[in-house]
Design a protein around this motif. Structure first.
Motif, short mmCIF file in Angstrom:
data_model
loop_
_atom_site.label_atom_id
_atom_site.label_comp_id
_atom_site.label_asym_id
_atom_site.label_seq_id
_atom_site.Cartn_x
_atom_site.Cartn_y
_atom_site.Cartn_z
N ILE A 145 0.97 -1.26 -0.18
CA ILE A 145 0.12 0.03 -0.08
C ILE A 145 0.71 1.41 0.47
O ILE A 145 0.30 2.73 -0.82
CB ILE A 145 -0.76 0.46 1.41
N ARG A 146 1.72 1.33 0.85
CA ARG A 146 2.80 2.55 0.97
C ARG A 146 3.48 3.07 -0.58
O ARG A 146 3.66 3.76 -1.38
CB ARG A 146 3.76 1.95 1.97
N PHE A 147 3.76 2.06 -1.40
CA PHE A 147 4.97 2.01 -2.30
C PHE A 147 3.91 2.20 -3.16
O PHE A 147 4.81 3.19 -4.61
CB PHE A 147 6.17 1.11 -2.51
N VAL A 148 2.52 1.84 -3.48
CA VAL A 148 2.28 2.40 -5.08
C VAL A 148 2.45 3.68 -5.12
O VAL A 148 2.71 3.86 -6.43
CB VAL A 148 0.43 2.08 -4.77
N PRO A 149 1.81 5.17 -4.11
CA PRO A 149 2.18 6.28 -4.80
C PRO A 149 3.07 6.32 -4.81
O PRO A 149 3.87 7.32 -5.84
CB PRO A 149 1.52 6.99 -3.53
N GLU A 150 4.35 5.67 -4.45
CA GLU A 150 6.03 5.95 -4.87
C GLU A 150 6.24 5.75 -6.34
O GLU A 150 7.20 6.74 -7.14
CB GLU A 150 6.67 5.26 -3.82
N ILE A 151 5.88 4.09 -6.31
CA ILE A 151 6.37 4.24 -7.85
C ILE A 151 5.26 4.94 -8.88
O ILE A 151 6.09 5.12 -9.94
CB ILE A 151 5.14 2.95 -8.03
N LEU A 152 4.53 5.81 -8.38
CA LEU A 152 3.52 6.27 -9.19
C LEU A 152 4.64 7.59 -9.49
O LEU A 152 4.59 8.16 -10.72
CB LEU A 152 2.26 6.92 -9.60
N ALA A 153 5.23 8.63 -8.54
CA ALA A 153 5.58 9.24 -8.51
C ALA A 153 7.61 9.27 -9.38
O ALA A 153 7.44 10.33 -9.97
CB ALA A 153 6.49 10.02 -7.08
N ARG A 154 7.97 7.57 -8.88
CA ARG A 154 8.64 7.33 -10.22
C ARG A 154 8.29 7.71 -11.07
O ARG A 154 9.02 8.04 -11.74
CB ARG A 154 9.35 6.03 -9.25
N TYR A 155 7.18 7.42 -11.99
CA TYR A 155 6.90 7.34 -13.14
C TYR A 155 6.75 8.40 -13.75
O TYR A 155 7.08 9.31 -15.00
CB TYR A 155 5.43 6.22 -13.39
N HIS A 156 6.40 9.57 -12.99
CA HIS A 156 5.85 10.63 -13.07
C HIS A 156 7.25 11.60 -13.61
O HIS A 156 7.93 11.97 -14.20
CB HIS A 156 4.76 11.03 -12.61
N ASP A 157 8.40 10.87 -12.14
CA ASP A 157 9.68 11.97 -12.24
C ASP A 157 10.08 11.54 -14.83
O ASP A 157 10.57 12.11 -14.38
CB ASP A 157 10.27 11.19 -11.69
N ILE A 158 10.28 10.30 -14.56
CA ILE A 158 10.51 9.53 -15.77
C ILE A 158 9.81 10.45 -16.87
O ILE A 158 10.88 10.58 -17.31
CB ILE A 158 10.74 7.90 -15.71
N ALA A 159 8.58 10.59 -16.46
CA ALA A 159 8.05 11.12 -17.79
C ALA A 159 8.36 12.54 -17.93
O ALA A 159 8.73 13.32 -19.30
CB ALA A 159 6.42 11.00 -17.85
#
Length: 201
Positions: A145-159
Motif C-alpha cells: 500500500i505504501r509503495f503504490v504512490p511512490e511508484i507512481l511518483a517515480r513514473y511521473h519523474d521519468i516521464a
C-alpha cells in the motif's frame, strides 16, 4: 518518500473500524457478481463514486489514483462487448468499477498502520497453526500500500525527464528505469527491515 494513500478526515468512513470496512468490501465483491440488473448497478456505481469523494479527495486526485485500473476495466468491458454482448460489457464495467472505487475509498479512509494492525489480527490464527508469521504478512501488505504512490511518483519523474530532453515516452524506455529504481528502493527497505529485526529470516 511520499505520504501514503490515506487522507486525514473525520467522516463516518474514517471512524468505521477497519474490519468493518473489509467486511463491507468482501460482501460487496460477492454480491456484485450475483447482480446483473443495470437499474441497480448504475446507481450503485454513482454511490461508490460519491463515497470515494466523501473521503475529502478531490476529483482530479481521485481520477489520478484510479485511472490506470479503470482503463484496464474498460479494456475488459470492451472485450466483453466484442465477444459476448453490449449488455454484458456494461454490466462488467459497472461491477469492476464499483469494486475499484470501493477499494480506493477504503484505502483513502484508512491509515496504513490501522491496515497493518488489522491484517496482523486476522492472520493470528494462521500463525498459531504455524503457517505464517502475522507480523510479516501485515508488513508485506503495508509496504504494498505504501509503495503504490511512490511508484507512481517515480513514473511521473521519468516521464518529466523524457519531456525535458525532448524524447518520446515509450513503454520500454519508461518501464526499465522504473523497475530498476523500484528494485533499488526494495533492497534499501529490506536492509532497513533486517537491521531493525522485524523479520525472523
Amino acid at each position: 518518500m511520499l505520504n501514503g494513500l490515506d487522507i486525514e478526515g473525520n467522516s463516518p468512513l474514517h471512524r468505521m473500524p477497519v474490519r468493518g470496512k473489509l467486511i463491507v468490501l468482501f460482501t460487496a465483491a460477492i454480491g456484485l457478481f450475483f447482480l446483473s440488473d443495470l437499474r441497480l448497478l448504475v446507481p450503485a456505481l454513482g454511490l461508490a463514486a460519491a463515497l470515494f469523494l466523501s473521503t475529502g479527495i478531490g476529483i482530479a486526485e481521485a481520477f489520478r489514483r484510479t485511472r490506470f485500473v479503470l482503463f484496464t476495466v474498460l479494456l475488459v468491458a470492451a472485450a466483453n462487448y466484442v465477444f459476448v454482448s453490449p449488455h454484458e460489457a456494461v454490466v462488467v464495467f459497472c461491477r469492476l468499477s464499483i469494486l475499484v472505487l470501493l477499494a480506493a475509498t477504503i484505502t483513502a479512509a484508512t491509515g496504513i498502520s490501522a491496515f497493518m494492525d488489522e491484517i496482523a489480527r486476522l492472520a493470528a490464527p494462521l500463525e498459531r497453526l504455524g503457517l505464517v508469521r502475522a507480523a510479516d504478512v501485515s508488513l508485506a501488505v503495508g509496504l504494498v500500500i505504501r509503495f503504490v504512490p511512490e511508484i507512481l511518483a517515480r513514473y511521473h519523474d521519468i516521464a518529466d525527464a523524457h519531456r525535458a530532453r525532448g524524447l518520446p515516452l515509450r513503454p520500454l524506455t519508461a518501464l526499465v528505469p522504473l523497475i530498476i529504481l523500484t528494485l533499488k528502493d526494495a533492497d534499501t527497505i529490506a536492509m532497513a527491515i533486517d537491521a531493525r529485526g522485524f523479520r525472523r529470516h
